[in-house]
Scaffold this motif. Structure first.
Motif, PDB file in Angstrom:
ATOM      1  N   UNK A   1      -3.610   7.911  -2.818  1.00 54.62           N
ATOM      2  CA  UNK A   1      -3.145   6.533  -2.985  1.00 54.62           C
ATOM      3  C   UNK A   1      -2.281   6.377  -4.225  1.00 54.62           C
ATOM      4  N   UNK A   2      -1.324   5.463  -4.146  1.00 53.67           N
ATOM      5  CA  UNK A   2      -0.468   5.159  -5.289  1.00 53.67           C
ATOM      6  C   UNK A   2      -0.715   3.752  -5.795  1.00 53.67           C
ATOM      7  N   UNK A   3       0.099   3.326  -6.777  1.00 55.20           N
ATOM      8  CA  UNK A   3      -0.128   2.021  -7.406  1.00 55.20           C
ATOM      9  C   UNK A   3       1.168   1.465  -7.968  1.00 55.20           C
ATOM     10  N   UNK A  24       6.822   2.374  -8.599  1.00 52.25           N
ATOM     11  CA  UNK A  24       5.582   2.609  -7.840  1.00 52.25           C
ATOM     12  C   UNK A  24       5.265   4.083  -7.988  1.00 52.25           C
ATOM     13  N   UNK A  25       4.007   4.446  -8.176  1.00 50.99           N
ATOM     14  CA  UNK A  25       3.692   5.778  -8.703  1.00 50.99           C
ATOM     15  C   UNK A  25       2.487   6.387  -7.997  1.00 50.99           C
ATOM     16  N   UNK A  26       2.504   7.714  -7.898  1.00 48.89           N
ATOM     17  CA  UNK A  26       1.362   8.456  -7.383  1.00 48.89           C
ATOM     18  C   UNK A  26       1.199   9.732  -8.203  1.00 48.89           C
ATOM     19  N   UNK A  27      -0.060  10.121  -8.461  1.00 45.41           N
ATOM     20  CA  UNK A  27      -0.371  11.347  -9.203  1.00 45.41           C
ATOM     21  C   UNK A  27      -1.000  12.360  -8.244  1.00 45.41           C
ATOM     22  N   UNK A  75       0.853  -1.196   0.000  1.00 40.86           N
ATOM     23  CA  UNK A  75       0.000   0.000   0.000  1.00 40.86           C
ATOM     24  C   UNK A  75       0.882   1.237   0.000  1.00 40.86           C
ATOM     25  N   UNK A  76       0.786   1.997  -1.078  1.00 45.19           N
ATOM     26  CA  UNK A  76       1.498   3.268  -1.213  1.00 45.19           C
ATOM     27  C   UNK A  76       0.516   4.410  -1.033  1.00 45.19           C
TER      28      UNK A  76
END
Length: 352
Positions: free
Chosen positions: A78-80, A98-101, A63-64
């Motif tokens: 939240x990220x993915x 792993x990325x978040x916008x 979980x990011x």
């Protein structure tokens, strides 16, 4: 929003768009996008090497979340899992990105703190203390956000489309009200031949329902509407769909309607975000990145994304209709990947 943790006092670094920042013991993140108000800023972290099919499951068991703060404003985003960070072009199913916008709604300095936890089904829990810290957990940084500079139909010129307590939605920056005038067909807009692993799942059809490759969209008449400088993927794929959006915008339309999931009894049996139509816990990173390419282009054209997350024919398809792990993970992934778009309507059920 839930508070995940106080931002740790670690070395803070200022970041320029497209640059990278190093912290801790060789860990790093990269920042991409224009560092401007109402523009999408993407943070990409280097973390565990894994894949769409790996155990632990990168979608369920990690979980990011990144907390962005400026003054009294606090957003937990939240990220993915993003495979190799370029899956739209490479079609890879593995990697360590792993990325978040994040879309800043104010100019000036934003600080952020990162929570990256692992544990069985941790993606489905809301407790920030669940699981154990891993990889880049605890990373911090800052973003210097400048005023926006876009004009015209581009949503970045208007700000986020929000509920204003009135009959019509309203853009946060300009105060302009939104009167929807767009297409509500085809419902299976995303059943597009140029998206990875997209096909007509004929074995899932109801008796008497049409099936076959000819029912997958190609949007061939709109290839001519694609313009130099417009996005594409994998050596020119996507031009038909991008051209179709250009055509709609040229006719004054301001929204586009689609369903990201029409299997399990739904109409069409040709759109799903997972690695295959019988999977519910693992997502197709390259397909969803290609969707993101299309959605980002729609933003620039002034097309609101009307996302129909299920329909009455398949509203029992996830967890037998309950709010269970399949449905929670489905919505978490959609929100993590696409909720940064400025004009977006979540339609929780078509015809129901």
């Amino acid at each position: 929003m839930k508070r995940y943790r106080s931002i740790l006092i670690i070395a803070i670094c200022s970041v320029l768009a497209g640059g990278a920042c190093v912290f801790g013991a060789g860990e790093k993140y990269e920042v991409s996008g224009e560092l401007k108000k109402w523009h999408t800023v993407t943070l990409t972290f280097t973390g565990p090497e894994t894949s769409e099919t790996a155990e632990p499951n990168p979608f369920r068991d990690y979980r990011l979340s990144v907390t962005f703060v400026k003054g009294t404003k606090r957003y937990v985003v939240p990220g993915y899992y993003a495979a190799d960070g370029n899956a739209a072009q490479t079609s890879t199913a593995s990697g360590n990105k792993w990325r978040v916008h994040f879309v800043p709604d104010d100019v000036g300095r934003w600080s952020f703190g990162v929570s990256f936890r692992t544990g069985p089904d941790i993606a489905l829990t809301g407790n920030p203390a669940d699981g154990s810290a891993t990889a880049f957990d605890g990373a911090t940084g800052t973003l210097e956000i400048a005023p926006g500079d876009k004009t015209g139909r581009d949503h970045r010129a208007k700000g986020m489309l929000k509920y204003a307590g009135k009959r019509y939605l309203q853009f946060a920056e300009t105060g302009e009200y939104f009167l929807k005038g767009g297409t509500d067909t085809p419902e299976n807009f995303l059943a597009y031949a140029d998206f990875d692993d997209t096909y007509d799942a004929g074995e899932l059809k109801r008796e008497g329902e049409a099936a076959g490759d000819k029912f997958i969209h190609h949007y061939a008449p709109h290839v001519k509407d694609w313009r130099p400088g417009d996005p594409a993927w994998k050596d020119g794929k996507g031009k038909g769909m991008i051209g179709a959006l250009n055509y709609l915008a040229s006719k004054g339309m301001n929204s586009v309607y689609f369903i990201p999931y029409n299997i399990d009894g739904g109409d069409g049996k040709d759109v799903w975000p997972w690695t295959n139509p019988k999977e519910k816990y693992r997502f197709d990173c390259s397909k969803l990145d290609q969707w993101e390419t299309v959605f980002s282009h729609a933003d620039k054209l002034g097309l609101m994304l009307h996302v129909v997350t299920q329909e009455t024919e398949n509203d029992q398809g996830l967890d037998g209709g309950d709010l269970g792990p399949q449905r929670k993970l489905y919505y978490r992934e959609l929100i993590a990947r696409f909720a940064h778009h400025l004009a977006l309507t979540w339609n929780l059920g078509e015809e129901n």
